[in-house]
Design an enzyme around this catalytic site. Structure first.
Site, PDB file in Angstrom:
ATOM      1  N   HIS A  37       0.840  -1.212   0.000  1.00  0.00           N
ATOM      2  CA  HIS A  37       0.000   0.000   0.000  1.00  0.00           C
ATOM      3  C   HIS A  37       0.869   1.253   0.000  1.00  0.00           C
ATOM      4  CE1 HIS A  37      -2.692  -2.978   2.180  1.00  0.00           C
ATOM      5  NE2 HIS A  37      -3.494  -2.553   1.228  1.00  0.00           N
ATOM      6  N   GLN A 153      -7.691  -8.136 -10.760  1.00  0.00           N
ATOM      7  CA  GLN A 153      -8.340  -6.880 -10.385  1.00  0.00           C
ATOM      8  C   GLN A 153      -7.857  -5.743 -11.278  1.00  0.00           C
ATOM      9  OE1 GLN A 153      -9.208  -5.725  -6.148  1.00  0.00           O
ATOM     10  NE2 GLN A 153      -7.397  -4.464  -6.447  1.00  0.00           N
ATOM     11  N   MET A 184       3.495  -9.233  -0.346  1.00  0.00           N
ATOM     12  CA  MET A 184       2.877  -8.630   0.829  1.00  0.00           C
ATOM     13  C   MET A 184       1.367  -8.636   0.673  1.00  0.00           C
ATOM     14  SD  MET A 184       5.300  -5.784   2.293  1.00  0.00           S
ATOM     15  CE  MET A 184       7.084  -6.009   2.325  1.00  0.00           C
TER      16      MET A 184
END
Lengths: 289, 289
Positions: A37, A153, A184
């Site tokens: 992120h 996605q 991750m």
């Protein structure tokens, strides 16, 4: 950093940003941040004036038997982590902000939503496409940042944004990995220490496959077989799928040519991990019999 | 008036408009203009700085047995007509601009797309919602103008825009009618002179129903029966449906209260006409037995 919970408040702040002609980068997330992120946010900060991060665990993308309830959440930890990244706006809408009563509208990206993970998670990508379209309309960013770890996605959202003419650019950021290669994921925290020790086998198997393709292996089934064998031999992971598809259309490959996406999903206990590699091959390899 | 055929060109022009802080009104149409279309454009010109009109006969909202091929088209006539209305931008995309090869994404507004007209036109409102979402992303208007004649379309698009958080206001403009009450429609041109003479019975029956409700009639079935009787008695029209529903949710009414939508679809020969009235009733009428 602005912490915003309503669409009205978000739009008020972004209206000012837009009036100044500032470029807006947007990172949609389900929170419980890891280095992946953060790498999206850093990329957004590098390329845009303003970085907006949303944290919303979207119930519409979880199946009834999936881990919506168990999905890790820690907004205090998340807030601390991204203050250091100089994120400008953290948007944390509640369920009734995102899906008020009488919600009826869904976006379906046909075909490519029903293969790979979609085959085992019916409705998942409809939920993803719907919530991301909503967030795009709330934030109206110049650039949307997505992680390559969620390869399908990426393809579904690129297709949705192009098909529906959303005025947004899409940047895909490489998968962030632990030192031992494990991709991750917020879900990694749920692995037992034994599972955690075995999980890097996924990326090892993918890298090994990439090496063989680059060295001239031309058989899709041999490549898939190799990966399956490596995973089952060196771990307790239960394979859901290993697939070799075109990276843009997600169509199964018969010939190893073009942008090859090898993607997999493997259960370690109750925890479902995914990973993938993309291998660009200009000339098709010959199948060695 | 700019006549624009590509999304790139449209966005270039609108980018300048937006930079000047001008308000954009948008009227999506399938062309073959009549007074109803023009009234939407006039409303847009009154309330906004810039009026954008699109003309696109959207194949995705026609069923395989419907009148896509026969739908009236005359872009030269349309262009002439709207020059007089001071429309600023006429957007006329071709099929391959709107739906390029490999198009996959569809928007479904559940429940309310499958009642009334949707019951007889499966996929119609999915096609409508999809193309309007696309056009909203192409034009990015401040206000979208819709005609009340397509009552269900209004409800579906309002719901779609609200559910997907499109940053757009929606203005609904009253149905334009011929002197004898017939709702204006591009399809009226296909009526024979006899059918044309009979078609005003639809609005007469609706007005008669409205009068009876306002006068205290409380029975939904009596109201529907009256309308059906009037139409079959005074015309050769073949009724597809007459329905009495909540104007916001399209749910069938048991008690005549709230915003009552009476909607109908009737075939005159091969030509399918629709019409509707909305009757606001504060207190529920008592059913007279």
């Amino acid at each position: 950093m602005h912490i915003v919970k309503t669409i009205k408040n978000l739009r008020q702040i972004l209206h000012q940003v837009r009036r100044k002609g500032q470029k807006i980068g947007f990172v949609p997330t389900m929170g419980y941040f890891h280095e992946g992120h953060l790498s999206l946010m850093r990329q957004a900060k590098k390329e845009c004036d303003i970085c907006v991060v949303s944290v919303y665990v979207n119930p519409k993308q979880f199946g009834p038997k999936e881990d919506l309830g168990r999905y890790p959440r820690d907004i205090k930890r998340d807030t601390m982590m991204i203050k250091k990244e100089n994120v400008d706006i953290l948007f944390i809408p509640s369920d009734n902000v995102v899906y008020p009563n009488c919600y009826l509208t869904y976006i379906d990206v046909e075909k490519i939503s029903n293969t790979l993970c979609g085959q085992y998670r019916p409705g998942h990508f409809k939920g993803v496409a719907t919530v991301v379209a909503k967030l795009l309309n709330m934030v109206q960013p110049d650039v949307l940042y997505l992680g390559q770890k969620d390869a399908q996605q990426v393809v579904v959202l690129k297709t949705m944004a192009a098909d529906l003419n959303f005025p947004v650019g899409i940047r895909v950021v490489p998968t962030a990995r632990e030192k031992d290669g494990l991709a991750m994921s917020s879900r990694n925290i749920r692995l037992s220490s034994q599972e955690r020790a075995q999980a890097p086998v996924l990326y090892k198997a993918l890298k090994d496959a990439a090496r063989h393709i680059k060295a001239g292996e031309g058989s899709v089934s041999k490549i898939i077989g190799r990966i399956q064998k490596t995973i089952t031999q060196y771990s307790s992971g239960k394979i859901q799928y290993v697939a070799c598809v075109d990276a843009d259309t997600l169509e199964p490959l018969k010939i190893l040519k073009g942008n090859i996406l090898i993607a997999l999903a493997v259960f370690f206990g109750k925890t479902r991990l995914i990973d993938n590699v993309i291998i660009p091959i200009k000339k098709s390899n010959k199948v060695q019999n």
